[in-house]
Scaffold this active site. Structure first.
Site, PDB file in Angstrom:
ATOM      1  CE  LYS A  78      18.035 -59.453 -94.866  1.00 28.52           C
ATOM      2  NZ  LYS A  78      18.706 -59.600 -93.583  1.00 28.52           N
ATOM      3  N   GLY A 178      37.589 -56.935 -87.785  1.00 29.57           N
ATOM      4  CA  GLY A 178      36.455 -56.001 -87.770  1.00 29.57           C
ATOM      5  C   GLY A 178      36.104 -55.609 -86.350  1.00 29.57           C
ATOM      6  CB  VAL A 179      37.233 -53.420 -83.893  1.00 25.33           C
ATOM      7  CG1 VAL A 179      38.101 -54.616 -83.605  1.00 25.33           C
ATOM      8  CG2 VAL A 179      38.046 -52.362 -84.648  1.00 25.33           C
ATOM      9  N   GLY A 180      33.829 -53.042 -85.465  1.00 29.50           N
ATOM     10  CA  GLY A 180      32.693 -52.120 -85.542  1.00 29.50           C
ATOM     11  C   GLY A 180      31.795 -52.326 -84.340  1.00 29.50           C
ATOM     12  CB  VAL A 182      29.244 -57.080 -83.647  1.00 32.30           C
ATOM     13  CG1 VAL A 182      29.341 -58.433 -82.971  1.00 32.30           C
ATOM     14  CG2 VAL A 182      27.804 -56.792 -84.046  1.00 32.30           C
TER      15      VAL A 182
HETATM   16  P1  NAD Z   1      29.905 -52.508 -88.527  1.00 32.75           P
HETATM   17  O1  NAD Z   1      29.732 -51.904 -89.872  1.00 32.75           O
HETATM   18  O2  NAD Z   1      29.656 -51.658 -87.321  1.00 32.75           O
HETATM   19  O3  NAD Z   1      31.386 -53.105 -88.368  1.00 32.75           O
HETATM   20  C1  NAD Z   1      32.037 -53.782 -89.392  1.00 32.75           C
HETATM   21  C2  NAD Z   1      33.500 -53.384 -89.306  1.00 32.75           C
HETATM   22  O4  NAD Z   1      34.243 -54.159 -90.227  1.00 32.75           O
HETATM   23  C3  NAD Z   1      33.745 -51.907 -89.644  1.00 32.75           C
HETATM   24  O5  NAD Z   1      34.476 -51.285 -88.607  1.00 32.75           O
HETATM   25  C4  NAD Z   1      34.537 -51.987 -90.953  1.00 32.75           C
HETATM   26  O6  NAD Z   1      35.484 -50.918 -91.088  1.00 32.75           O
HETATM   27  C5  NAD Z   1      35.234 -53.318 -90.805  1.00 32.75           C
HETATM   28  N1  NAD Z   1      35.709 -53.900 -92.053  1.00 32.75           N
HETATM   29  C6  NAD Z   1      35.147 -53.875 -93.278  1.00 32.75           C
HETATM   30  N2  NAD Z   1      35.929 -54.505 -94.166  1.00 32.75           N
HETATM   31  C7  NAD Z   1      36.986 -54.978 -93.486  1.00 32.75           C
HETATM   32  C8  NAD Z   1      38.138 -55.729 -93.847  1.00 32.75           C
HETATM   33  N3  NAD Z   1      38.344 -56.131 -95.099  1.00 32.75           N
HETATM   34  N4  NAD Z   1      39.040 -56.037 -92.887  1.00 32.75           N
HETATM   35  C9  NAD Z   1      38.849 -55.627 -91.603  1.00 32.75           C
HETATM   36  N5  NAD Z   1      37.782 -54.905 -91.212  1.00 32.75           N
HETATM   37  C10 NAD Z   1      36.875 -54.577 -92.143  1.00 32.75           C
HETATM   38  O7  NAD Z   1      28.986 -53.799 -88.519  1.00 32.75           O
HETATM   39  P2  NAD Z   1      28.498 -54.632 -87.265  1.00 32.75           P
HETATM   40  O8  NAD Z   1      27.121 -54.225 -86.911  1.00 32.75           O
HETATM   41  O9  NAD Z   1      29.562 -54.622 -86.223  1.00 32.75           O
HETATM   42  O10 NAD Z   1      28.389 -56.092 -87.899  1.00 32.75           O
HETATM   43  C11 NAD Z   1      29.546 -56.861 -88.143  1.00 32.75           C
HETATM   44  C12 NAD Z   1      29.161 -58.163 -88.837  1.00 32.75           C
HETATM   45  O11 NAD Z   1      28.241 -58.883 -88.023  1.00 32.75           O
HETATM   46  C13 NAD Z   1      28.458 -57.980 -90.187  1.00 32.75           C
HETATM   47  O12 NAD Z   1      28.806 -59.058 -91.028  1.00 32.75           O
HETATM   48  C14 NAD Z   1      26.988 -58.083 -89.822  1.00 32.75           C
HETATM   49  O13 NAD Z   1      26.207 -58.492 -90.928  1.00 32.75           O
HETATM   50  C15 NAD Z   1      27.033 -59.141 -88.741  1.00 32.75           C
HETATM   51  N6  NAD Z   1      25.911 -59.095 -87.811  1.00 32.75           N
HETATM   52  C16 NAD Z   1      25.673 -57.983 -87.088  1.00 32.75           C
HETATM   53  C17 NAD Z   1      24.620 -57.962 -86.188  1.00 32.75           C
HETATM   54  C18 NAD Z   1      24.359 -56.750 -85.340  1.00 32.75           C
HETATM   55  O14 NAD Z   1      23.596 -56.855 -84.365  1.00 32.75           O
HETATM   56  N7  NAD Z   1      24.951 -55.610 -85.639  1.00 32.75           N
HETATM   57  C19 NAD Z   1      23.790 -59.088 -86.045  1.00 32.75           C
HETATM   58  C20 NAD Z   1      24.067 -60.242 -86.791  1.00 32.75           C
HETATM   59  C21 NAD Z   1      25.141 -60.228 -87.682  1.00 32.75           C
END
Ligand code: NAD
Length: 347
Positions: A78, A178-180, A182
């Site tokens: 990393k 969290g509905v980002g 993923v």
């Molecule tokens: P993202 O930033 O698109 O989505 C995260 C969401 O969480 C956002 O919509 C944000 O507003 C919301 N959030 C933040 N704080 C919050 C809270 N206190 N309560 C409720 N919602 C809250 O990120 P992502 O790419 O969807 O990733 C989500 C998680 O999965 C992260 O922890 C990331 O490290 C992990 N992850 C992602 C991937 C990937 O392929 N994107 C791979 C492995 C792990």
């Protein structure tokens, strides 16, 4: 540094400084036993250099375990850049970072992590080919989130099967924090199969749009983890599982894609003590790194990604089975499998 718990026999910890651009970076390589180390680059405004090194070591060790559990020909590493991602970025900073990566001759592949954008990586790519997660170019794999979401969705079903004897989603309830990128994809898949899904996010628009699209039920961000449901699925931040939150959980399973869900490793034991089945985060969320690994191989192949994803879920099932038969917490079993895979490759 050698005495830090996360040093854990790191093969190398490389410190870079570039006067012209102000780059201060650490690239930690935990292990190359299974292949070149791979793991994203994080840009963060650390309080001091100790915090920076600690973060690099912890994340790099985590990537070794994640890559081993996904059965990838990749070791763990990393990189971290010390700086404010909003104010300290420049194209030249990332070109300097690219030269730092290049100096390790392919022992480390970088990709996107917190604070970086695909554009930052494009600048680094001008100086080194050891960059993955690009959005353009012959082998570019693009956004890994859909693959991460598919893995997490299958992981939720595997957990239901292990815990209840059925992976049927009709009639089940799941709370998604969290509905980002993923989380939203997981919600769509769960709703398609008839599950009742509760959603919460600090981004109110994202919640209302997804609720309108899928029929998921919005709830407050403070209550999502504590709903009475079959599964709680954390897909927002790390560290959400601590002694306080664990005591208030009202579910039988915790299974989501967020990284570093356990505030400390002992939290996994607390979940087990409450008979809550925990899907270790770095196993269930391995879909994204599988996608990146396909890009690193130089020949992105959807069939290979599918094959690795289904074997990842088999590994998760093994973790659940061993946890049940040996009466030990799932995260301990997963750590053990990862360590033994790395040790076998070292030998
Ligand atoms: P993202 O930033 O698109 O989505 C995260 C969401 O969480 C956002 O919509 C944000 O507003 C919301 N959030 C933040 N704080 C919050 C809270 N206190 N309560 C409720 N919602 C809250 O990120 P992502 O790419 O969807 O990733 C989500 C998680 O999965 C992260 O922890 C990331 O490290 C992990 N992850 C992602 C991937 C990937 O392929 N994107 C791979 C492995 C792990």
């Amino acid at each position: 540094m050698f005495d830090l718990p996360s040093f854990d026999a790191h093969e190398g910890v490389h410190v870079f400084h570039d006067d012209k651009t102000g780059l201060r970076a650490v690239i930690a390589i935990h292990s190359t036993a299974l292949g070149p180390a791979a793991g994203g680059c994080r840009m963060w405004d650390y309080v001091d250099s100790q915090a920076m090194v600690r973060d690099a070591l912890r994340l790099s060790q985590g990537m070794s375990y994640k890559n081993a559990m996904a059965d990838l020909p990749l070791g763990g590493g990393k990189s971290v850049i010390w700086g404010n991602a909003k104010t300290d970025k420049s194209p030249d900073l990332f070109r300097a970072f690219g030269r730092a990566v290049e100096s390790l001759s392919g022992n480390y592949w970088t990709a996107e992590d917190v604070g970086l954008t695909p554009q930052d990586l494009e600048y680094a790519r001008e100086e080194t080919r050891y960059v993955a997660g690009l959005t353009s170019g012959a082998a570019a794999s693009g956004d890994p989130s859909p693959v991460t979401a598919e893995g997490a969705y299958r992981g939720i079903r595997a957990a239901l099967l292990a815990d209840t004897g059925s992976d049927e989603l009709e009639g089940r309830s799941i709370a998604v924090q969290g509905v980002g990128h993923v989380g939203a994809n997981i919600v769509r898949k769960l709703r398609r199969e008839g599950a009742t899904v509760y959603i919460a996010d600090i981004a109110a628009d994202a919640v209302s749009d997804l609720a309108n699209e899928t029929g998921a039920i919005p709830v407050g961000v403070d209550e999502i983890l504590f709903r009475e449901v079959d599964v709680v699925s954390p897909n927002a931040l790390g560290g959400v599982l601590n002694s306080d939150t664990i005591a208030k959980l009202n579910c039988r399973i915790v299974a989501g894609a967020a990284n570093n869900q356990l505030f400390a490793p002992e939290m996994g034991d607390e979940l087990a003590a409450r008979s809550i089945l925990y899907a270790p985060d770095y196993v269930i969320n391995g879909g994204g790194i599988i996608n990146v690994a396909a890009e690193i191989s130089g020949n992105y192949d959807e069939d290979w990604v599918e094959c690795k994803l289904s074997s990842l879920i088999d590994t998760l099932r093994d973790v659940f089975e061993r946890s049940k038969s040996e009466g030990r917490a799932t995260h301990r079993i997963a750590d053990e499998i990862a360590r033994s895979r790395i040790a076998a490759a070292r030998r």
